[in-house]
Write a protein that holds these residues in place. Structure first.
Motif, short mmCIF file in Angstrom:
data_model
loop_
_atom_site.label_atom_id
_atom_site.label_comp_id
_atom_site.label_asym_id
_atom_site.label_seq_id
_atom_site.Cartn_x
_atom_site.Cartn_y
_atom_site.Cartn_z
N ILE C 119 -27.79 48.57 -13.70
CA ILE C 119 -29.16 48.35 -14.22
C ILE C 119 -29.74 47.09 -13.57
O ILE C 119 -30.87 47.10 -13.05
CB ILE C 119 -29.17 48.20 -15.76
CG1 ILE C 119 -28.59 49.44 -16.44
CG2 ILE C 119 -30.59 47.95 -16.27
CD1 ILE C 119 -28.51 49.34 -17.97
N ASP C 120 -28.96 46.02 -13.60
CA ASP C 120 -29.45 44.76 -13.06
C ASP C 120 -29.85 44.92 -11.60
O ASP C 120 -30.90 44.43 -11.17
CB ASP C 120 -28.37 43.67 -13.16
CG ASP C 120 -28.18 43.19 -14.59
OD1 ASP C 120 -28.80 43.78 -15.51
OD2 ASP C 120 -27.40 42.24 -14.79
N GLN C 209 -39.14 59.97 -23.92
CA GLN C 209 -39.58 59.99 -25.32
C GLN C 209 -38.54 59.40 -26.29
O GLN C 209 -38.87 59.01 -27.40
CB GLN C 209 -39.90 61.43 -25.75
CG GLN C 209 -38.67 62.34 -25.64
CD GLN C 209 -38.94 63.81 -25.97
OE1 GLN C 209 -40.04 64.17 -26.31
NE2 GLN C 209 -37.93 64.64 -25.86
N ASP C 210 -37.30 59.38 -25.80
CA ASP C 210 -36.21 58.91 -26.66
C ASP C 210 -35.78 57.49 -26.32
O ASP C 210 -34.71 57.05 -26.73
CB ASP C 210 -34.98 59.83 -26.49
CG ASP C 210 -35.31 61.31 -26.56
OD1 ASP C 210 -35.82 61.75 -27.59
OD2 ASP C 210 -35.07 62.02 -25.55
N LYS C 211 -36.59 56.74 -25.58
CA LYS C 211 -36.07 55.51 -24.98
C LYS C 211 -35.64 54.46 -26.01
O LYS C 211 -34.74 53.68 -25.75
CB LYS C 211 -37.06 54.93 -23.97
CG LYS C 211 -38.33 54.40 -24.57
CD LYS C 211 -39.20 53.82 -23.47
CE LYS C 211 -40.52 53.38 -24.10
NZ LYS C 211 -41.48 52.91 -23.10
N TYR C 276 -33.29 54.18 -20.68
CA TYR C 276 -32.71 55.47 -21.08
C TYR C 276 -32.05 56.21 -19.92
O TYR C 276 -31.13 56.98 -20.12
CB TYR C 276 -33.78 56.36 -21.73
CG TYR C 276 -34.87 56.78 -20.79
CD1 TYR C 276 -34.78 57.97 -20.08
CD2 TYR C 276 -36.00 55.99 -20.60
CE1 TYR C 276 -35.78 58.35 -19.20
CE2 TYR C 276 -37.00 56.34 -19.72
CZ TYR C 276 -36.88 57.53 -19.02
OH TYR C 276 -37.85 57.91 -18.14
N LYS C 277 -32.51 55.94 -18.68
CA LYS C 277 -31.92 56.67 -17.56
C LYS C 277 -30.45 56.32 -17.32
O LYS C 277 -29.75 57.03 -16.62
CB LYS C 277 -32.71 56.36 -16.27
CG LYS C 277 -34.05 57.06 -16.21
CD LYS C 277 -34.75 56.82 -14.91
CE LYS C 277 -36.12 57.49 -14.92
NZ LYS C 277 -36.98 56.95 -13.86
N TYR C 278 -30.03 55.19 -17.88
CA TYR C 278 -28.66 54.75 -17.63
C TYR C 278 -27.69 55.12 -18.75
O TYR C 278 -26.51 54.86 -18.64
CB TYR C 278 -28.64 53.23 -17.41
CG TYR C 278 -29.43 52.84 -16.19
CD1 TYR C 278 -28.80 52.73 -14.95
CD2 TYR C 278 -30.80 52.62 -16.25
CE1 TYR C 278 -29.52 52.40 -13.81
CE2 TYR C 278 -31.53 52.30 -15.12
CZ TYR C 278 -30.89 52.19 -13.90
OH TYR C 278 -31.58 51.88 -12.78
N ALA C 282 -23.61 55.41 -18.62
CA ALA C 282 -22.82 54.54 -19.50
C ALA C 282 -21.77 55.36 -20.24
O ALA C 282 -20.60 55.00 -20.30
CB ALA C 282 -23.75 53.84 -20.50
N VAL C 283 -22.21 56.51 -20.74
CA VAL C 283 -21.28 57.34 -21.51
C VAL C 283 -20.22 57.98 -20.58
O VAL C 283 -19.04 58.05 -20.92
CB VAL C 283 -22.04 58.41 -22.32
CG1 VAL C 283 -21.09 59.40 -22.95
CG2 VAL C 283 -22.87 57.72 -23.40
#
Lengths: 485, 485, 485, 485
Positions: C119-120, C209-211, C276-278, C282-283
């Motif tokens: 992300i960074d 929409q879920d961010k 949210y894209k990450y 992550a999971v």
């Protein structure tokens, strides 16, 4: 009833129309490609005359009350159906493989007995009268009838009427006053070479647009405009050789492609013609006894695998007790398909036409077992057999008898018996597990996926949910909205 | 025949001699440790009076011709035995678990009906007359009879007479004119708290030296010098709590240790006394119907697992169709144990005493399935349920209703239904798969290893070897010398 | 590094916010509902100081180079990951169950180490710096971190933002300068009672929409506005009792519901906030090591089942050799999940952040095995154990020690060892197979269905079709039109 | 290193001594009975020169440091062994079957590299020097070496020295100054026709009395007094035919009987001679890498079954997605044997001679999987394929191309591709599942029963019992007296 000699004579008389490897088979009773399956079917006639098997192989005709072959009878009760399962097991015990020229025909005549009864009742046709008349003659002449269901089908995602080529499913091309003309094929048909007549079933899934495909009839194997091509099986060339590399002379299996090229079928032999709404029922009536009884078939072949495994253990100098756990598993597998066949038989019900229909749910559960358990039994057989019986580890009959080194091979093959006997057991195991005696457990009588669909349809999930809610005192109604498409 | 109310009254009247957690249970019909199993058994009486179940739960007495509970009947035909399998499935559907206070007793009385007939015939005793008289009274009074077979056994490598402590198997310590005195225990006995009487079976493997151990009798549950201790089950403390953490109020299972401390058994209730040669047959007569019918039991519980799985799928907002393959496998498992039970029933034979004995081979094959398939069904149930139904992932009833945070828990438990309903389904799944509703598939009716021994004995390997030799035309005789010891 | 005493002291100091059965647990180290899991986790500290286990339980810090607990380390190589698998097996050997308050936290910090790096790099945030700083402190203080992934989710057919209640997935309700406010829950979180801090992972499947739901952070267990409710497990009341009915004092498992009610999380402890894209990555980074290492967990518990089975065989007077075939199968099951974990570890690759990621395909194949094989191992354990170890066939500790009949129970429980020892083994088997020591093989680390989806994604079917076409010299291109919807 | 052309030339030069069907095979590179296996082995040389495969197929020589075929290398590390597993999977992907003329030879040279090191060290012999010298030359000449272990054995209940015929195990009949004379046979030896040399391993279970049987050596395939007879496999006659009924031209498998009739072996090629105490270790060193790496083999063939199944699905007009659950199971099976091979490789250890030995326990667990899982994969392949690919349901190539009815057959075979392509896929499936491409999963590398014995030996049950006792705080020592014989 015929003797096995008379049975063979009846085949000899027929017009040759069966080919294999580009060759027309002149006499199915002597040609190496078909002789063994004829021998296997002949054992049915021999066994019917032995006191210990007679009750299993014959029964009383629903028409004449006379003693007829069970394979030509109408299944009228749970007892008849259980006898059918047992008969199949016995015939596998005696031939080592499928006598497919009789069982599908047996199922077909029962299925169409019931289906024609229903059609006539609702549509006022006379199909049932026709089948009754034909059956009477068939019983009188003790003929052998192969049954044919599977169409080539083409692209499985499309119905019959939308295939590129309309012939990819067998269909009526012309209706005449005295009969119909059909074109198309039935494929992978078992035991044709050993049969006098062929009983054609319709396929399923037909709607109005597909009505020309809803057709059922029975014909002599050697009618005009029917060409038959036998398929090849693993190691089938060995049937053309001498010696024990094909170890079984008294049984064999064949599958054929039936190519109908505008063949004429006389009216009195037509049992369905365009009544497409009845084709699903016809097939359901066909598969229920098929999928119940096939449990006996695979158990019967499994019995031989147990026997062959125990023989090989001994041949190797070991007691079969060394493999007790494995043999137990084989027994469990055999008795499970056999038992499920019996249970499906018993829990069935009687159709108004007089036919006993096995329980659909249990018959189809059994089909799944039949497509699974025998594979484990085969694997265990190869496990017990050792490398010699597994795959490709045994010299040929010709080499074992070679004047130069055959003696050495025999010496090195010997163990707690002669090298030749040990080689014969190994070939029997190969024949049973990976060779030309292997019948189609997976797709014979239809696919396990097809069976699972029936299992789904025949199970009432709401009923089980209600029991669960009652038990845990759940009152709330829980529904899921169907997905929008 | 009794109503469920009369049944409960008959239990209330009995002298308290059952303990759990050090406490004497005064009234089995109301005490939380025994109430649920009594409720489960009471459903038998209710169902017997409903038109849809009546035919399954009652039959005609072999003695009086009167309508009696099927659990008090002599199995006289394949149909009786199939009805037994179906009845078990139904009772699991209704109670979610075992009504063990009836089925072992039912098996015991049938087994001893046949065994006493044989003993009397060969030894001139009058046991059969005794059992007939007792059964008549039992039918007249519609009593509930638990059956007891398992002895503590001690060191499994030694026979009863060579144990350090002679009491490790139940035995006769004194014979008197009017009866016998027995000492020892029967352990892990199901449904005792719900029974009026206890039917004691002998064990097996007895020789001359062990003859004091060959003893069978039936007694009221509350006789003198009999102390009963109920065992504990997973999560059984929840039965002492309020709320749905134990989700089932109308069914339950118990197992007990019966401690006989020089208990006197009147002569007319003794059905075997030292006739050690008949104990093996008695047990074989007991296990054949047991191991056939238990296929219905586990199918019946499996039906509920299907129902509960489908409910949870819906509760989670998913159609049960998303789990079609898994539910199919559950159906296959259920119908296999059920079907094998039916097949074993049908392929049995009639004993001269009038008792129908299921086929030993198939019944024991089924016992192996019963010790295997339900475990897969349970695993699939947990698979479909998600974490909430698997193990230890749901807050307690008390927490869900806590005034401080209960509302939040309910909110987070809700999905396509209320949080409370979803929690109830999860508890039902826990109860069915890992909780107090789990009956003993593995060792109930004996161990799968014991079943495998019977499978071995009942299979004729030589027969299969002969078929294999015939098929491959093998003449050589192959024997293995037994190992020298 | 901490001693186990210091570890317990660190827990004692924390503010009570954990409830069970409506009661606030004042001291997790002594309360019977949490004491055992704390004891289990404490064994990690003890083992880290033993020479034979030290290398497995500690490693060098990627930050400081100092020796730190492996549970607080970044996995940097195949060797690190293999050590992880072995460490899990060891800890199950030592505690009999899950020390879940460490492994999910360990996975979470590794997953977010990599994810924050990505992300960074792409968005110019400073999450990676934050996690690095936090980890340094954590290592210095040798803290215990539980990891939390699972949201309540509500209706599974709808995304987070379309649920009736927005809180059904944990989400950011307010962003402040110094941190964020979150509401919602994480459910079924393992080992919370034994942890100092909680590492919160985001869920998956989030779109624009879920961010608000894409959030990750780490907090002390006892922060304000966090209420924790422990769930109940089978037989968990026994933990409140005396005696060996809960046979294990040195290990235990707990799962908790974490209820965040507008809890404030300081900025420096937030590692993802609306990116949210990450969340999917992550999971994926979380589950790969989880599903590899869990193979060690179930093998470690399986080892104990083998040990307990062999003990019970001997207790019954039988050699464990009598069960050789069954014990072999248990070994095969254990070594398969362990071996697949090792293979997934070794075939992984290094992420630019320095984290070693196991092979996704093999890790997810292993998850399917973990959801299947241990169930067979449990079944075999119960098979070998006999009725006494299966379910509900053993009197309670209290009854076994009852002054009136306890002596008799002990006598009848004795075999080739004292009755008390035999009862203890039986309770251990119950605890391992159906009791409170059973961890969630099925859904721990996610569901097998989820694993199958990954298996599908990570397999290149076209590659295999190309090899098949090359082999059989097939040139024709065969495509299927996608179905029109 | 050789090109495939040079490799074939090296085979052409050899003296003919291989027979099949009584015929001496003059040129193994062109004769239809051996051509395909030579083609398969030739692919190794081609692949070694491709950049994408080079690293897998070659490595550095332990002797010269030069780049050599991996099949001629000493396995020195976990990485080497993992590369071995991957190389096997690749070669099955490329040839569809076993390139058995290299892998057993590869194992043999590694096993004897370690064993000769140990013998020399303890007995002062010079075997290790001999093998080193021989290997250097072999690497320089890039030869292909087949390995041979299995003796005919005779009566399995008796040791070699007590067989009726002393030749039933290969043995030294004379020791001379310059070498030894051997008599006997090695049977079921894979890939001999494709090899330049044969590496003979000793058997096991030898005691002082059997010392003449403890013999290991390596010889050119065409030495004097060695007669080789190729065995037959299912459908092997098709190799003598034209057309696609044997669908694979670029791979094939053969097994041979090696008949040594007083053959002379020069001293420098003898690596063990009567040191019977070392034969067990030699075989253990052989089977560990064999049973690890074979996991790659069966995965590689499984990949092709997946590919062929997906092709047939498409040929039938269905997306492979319709079979997702089944294809998943195939993937799981493949990755399990592959992964277990990798894990066994990684968990091995280094022998003082420099050889890396995989973990015995995991390698043998994998052998059990290899004898089980591929059979399920085959079954699923036939399931997906439909009747056409199962067994015996497809006309011959000759018939499909018959001038009279071939056109009709092609028409009826067509679906979502031409009839010819569909037939080719069906033949490939037959070849992979029941035909001549089937390698010996069951007994290749020894039997699963043999593997189970190793599993037993390599597991420390006491260790597990100690963990269980510690966990449940059990102090009593429980021993079982061994049975008196």
């Amino acid at each position: 009833m015929k003797t096995s000699k008379e049975y063979k004579a009846s085949l000899k008389k027929m017009k040759p129309n069966i080919y294999k490897f580009g060759e027309l088979i002149k006499d199915v009773t002597t040609h190496p490609a078909t002789r063994r399956t004829v021998n296997g079917h002949a054992q049915i006639f021999d066994a019917a005359q032995k006191s210990e098997y007679k009750d299993l192989l014959t029964t009383k005709s629903i028409i004449s009350g006379k003693c007829v072959s069970r394979y030509l009878s109408i299944l009228q009760s749970a007892d008849d159906m259980v006898a059918n399962v047992k008969m199949k097991r016995l015939m596998f015990n005696l031939t080592g493989t499928c006598t497919g020229g009789r069982c599908a025909g047996f199922n077909a005549l029962n299925a169409m007995w019931a289906t024609t009864f229903d059609i006539d009742k609702e549509l006022g046709t006379d199909y049932h009268k026709r089948i009754k008349k034909w059956l009477k003659n068939s019983q009188d002449n003790d003929i052998t009838i192969s049954g044919a269901l599977t169409d080539p089908k083409g692209d499985r995602s499309k119905p019959a009427s939308l295939q590129k080529d309309p012939d990819l499913n067998l269909h009526v091309v012309k209706e005449k006053d005295d009969g119909i003309v059909v074109r198309g094929a039935k494929v992978m048909i078992c035991g044709v070479a050993a049969a006098n007549e062929l009983f054609i079933m319709p396929g399923t899934g037909y709607k109005e647009q597909d009505k020309d495909y809803a057709v059922s009839f029975v014909v002599p194997r050697d009618i005009k405009n029917l060409t038959i091509v036998e398929t090849r099986r693993p190691s089938d060339n060995r049937e053309l050789e001498e010696g024990f590399d094909n170890p079984v002379e008294i049984g064999g299996i064949t599958q054929a492609y039936l190519l109908f090229d505008d063949a004429f079928i006389p009216k009195e032999r037509v049992f369905m013609c365009k009544e497409y709404k009845y084709s699903m029922n016809a097939v359901m009536n066909f598969i229920a006894p098929y999928r119940a009884a096939i449990g006996g078939c695979v158990a019967g072949q499994g019995d031989l695998m147990i026997g062959a495994s125990a023989l090989m253990a001994r041949a190797n100098g070991l007691s079969e007790k060394a493999f007790r756990e494995k043999i137990n598993q084989m027994i469990i597998n055999n008795e499970t398909t056999f038992g499920m066949g019996v249970a499906a038989s018993v829990l069935g019900k009687k159709h108004p036409s007089g036919v006993w229909t096995p329980d659909h749910l249990l018959a189809n559960v059994n089909k799944v077992h039949v497509a699974t358990l025998p594979y484990e039994t085969k694997r265990i057989t190869q496990d017990i057999a050792g490398g010699i019986g597994e795959t490709g580890c045994l010299p040929s009959y010709k080499d074992i008898n070679d004047p130069k080194y055959g003696k050495l091979l025999k010496k090195y093959l010997s163990a707690n018996c002669s090298g030749e006997t040990r080689a014969k057991i190994a070939r029997l195991i190969e024949w049973l597990t990976i060779g030309s005696g292997v019948p189609g457990c997976m797709h014979g009588g239809g696919s396990p996926d097809g069976a699972k669909i029936v299992i789904n349809i025949k199970t009432n999930l709401n009923h089980y949910m209600d029991f669960a809610k009652r038990l845990a005192d759940i009152k709330e109604n829980i529904e899921v909205e169907p997905k929008k498409k």
